[in-house]
Enzyme design. Structure first.
Site, PDB file in Angstrom:
ATOM      1  N   LYS A 225       0.846  -1.327  -0.046  1.00  0.00           N
ATOM      2  CA  LYS A 225      -0.058  -0.012  -0.016  1.00  0.00           C
ATOM      3  C   LYS A 225       0.856   1.192   0.032  1.00  0.00           C
ATOM      4  O   LYS A 225       2.072   1.144   0.382  1.00  0.00           O
ATOM      5  CB  LYS A 225      -0.972  -0.039   1.362  1.00  0.00           C
ATOM      6  CG  LYS A 225      -2.117  -0.900   1.084  1.00  0.00           C
ATOM      7  CD  LYS A 225      -3.238  -1.010   2.163  1.00  0.00           C
ATOM      8  CE  LYS A 225      -4.146  -2.070   1.756  1.00  0.00           C
ATOM      9  NZ  LYS A 225      -5.217  -1.964   2.891  1.00  0.00           N
ATOM     10  N   ARG A 259      -2.954  -9.925   5.835  1.00  0.00           N
ATOM     11  CA  ARG A 259      -3.331 -10.054   4.593  1.00  0.00           C
ATOM     12  C   ARG A 259      -2.230  -9.569   3.633  1.00  0.00           C
ATOM     13  O   ARG A 259      -1.923  -8.245   3.521  1.00  0.00           O
ATOM     14  CB  ARG A 259      -4.571  -9.139   4.383  1.00  0.00           C
ATOM     15  CG  ARG A 259      -5.615  -9.397   3.056  1.00  0.00           C
ATOM     16  CD  ARG A 259      -6.784  -8.540   3.146  1.00  0.00           C
ATOM     17  NE  ARG A 259      -7.388  -8.389   1.644  1.00  0.00           N
ATOM     18  CZ  ARG A 259      -7.189  -8.051   0.645  1.00  0.00           C
ATOM     19  NH1 ARG A 259      -6.493  -7.046   0.697  1.00  0.00           N
ATOM     20  NH2 ARG A 259      -7.829  -8.235  -0.510  1.00  0.00           N
TER      21      ARG A 259
END
Length: 277
Positions: A225, A259
């Site tokens: 991210k 995740r």
């Protein structure tokens, strides 16, 4: 702190450093990280099988991109992407999660054998709680400010940690009041979903606080991210080392599900890290 989490056909006792690795299977043409690579059924199945070999404990199937600015996907398109993969993998021996906020997809996924519903919208859509209430699948409640189309425009909080905790507590109370057992619930602070870089890292540092105040397992999704890119200066395809470091930091702070895109590297890093603890 030990917590039992029911995953449909599976169950896990989560404790300390024994974090579960959730492998990301994006079957979308416009994901921010691996766009279009696993759209075709055979490629998606092969990718899932490799993630299991690499050490994934859970496979998270997503048919709609939730990257900042992503447009909504029509229901039938999402079903057409997700359901064939779910049916093909339901006997793979690992829990299958479906990443969706649409109640209709939740219902179909549960009927097809999904073991978890991972909802970026925190089960706020009309009918979402009713869609999952009578199943035994795990439910991940995530915090998101605004919607993907606008969430990163100007996220604002007085106190991001307190506001995320209060939001998650309210959703937990609503869902348990509807008759959903706490053993089916986990929480996700929503890194990158309506947060600045500084707010993301404030939440990462507060993972143990979320865990202790809310009493549920924390799922952390930092992989590749922008919060990783902002610190490392790397483009998305070069964020492996930063993502693994973020995963270890989340586990060190108390996260129990990680995740990730890079399953093998994360699983190996966790094995070494556990031996040192």
């Amino acid at each position: 702190m030990r917590h039992y989490l029911q995953f449909g056909r599976f169950g896990f006792n989560l404790q300390g450093t024994q974090a579960l690795v959730m492998g990301i299977l994006n079957i979308t043409p416009d994901s921010f990280s691996d766009a279009g690579q696993y759209q075709h059924l055979e490629f998606a199945i092969s990718r899932a099988e490799q993630m299991i070999v690499d050490g994934a404990d859970i496979i998270d199937i997503g048919g709609e991109s939730s990257r900042p600015g992503a447009p909504p996907l029509p229901l039938q398109d999402e079903l057409a992407r997700v359901m064939p993969v779910l049916y093909a993998l339901r006997d793979c021996g690992k829990p299958l999660s479906v990443d969706t906020y649409k109640p209709e997809v939740m219902r179909e996924a549960i009927l097809a054998g999904a073991d978890m519903i991972n909802d970026i919208n925190g089960f706020r859509a009309p009918g979402a709680i009713e869609a999952v209430r009578d199943s035994d699948c795990a439910l991940c409640i995530m915090h998101m400010q605004s919607v993907p189309q606008t969430m990163q425009d100007q996220p604002q909080y007085e106190d991001v940690v307190r506001e995320v905790i209060d939001f998650l507590r309210a959703r937990i109370d609503t869902m348990t009041a509807a008759g959903i057992a706490r053993e089916r619930l986990c929480i996700d602070p929503g890194f990158g979903f309506g947060k600045t870089v500084e707010q993301n890292y404030a939440l990462l540092r507060a993972t143990r606080q979320l865990r202790s105040e809310l009493g549920l397992p924390v799922l952390a999704g930092l992989s590749r991210k922008s919060m990783i890119g902002a610190v490392t200066g790397r483009p998305v395809e070069q964020r492996l080392a930063g993502s693994v470091a973020g995963a270890l930091a989340a586990v060190a702070q108390g996260a129990e599900i990680i995740r990730v895109h890079d399953v093998a590297e994360t699983a190996d890093a966790l094995k070494v890290w556990r031996m040192a603890h």
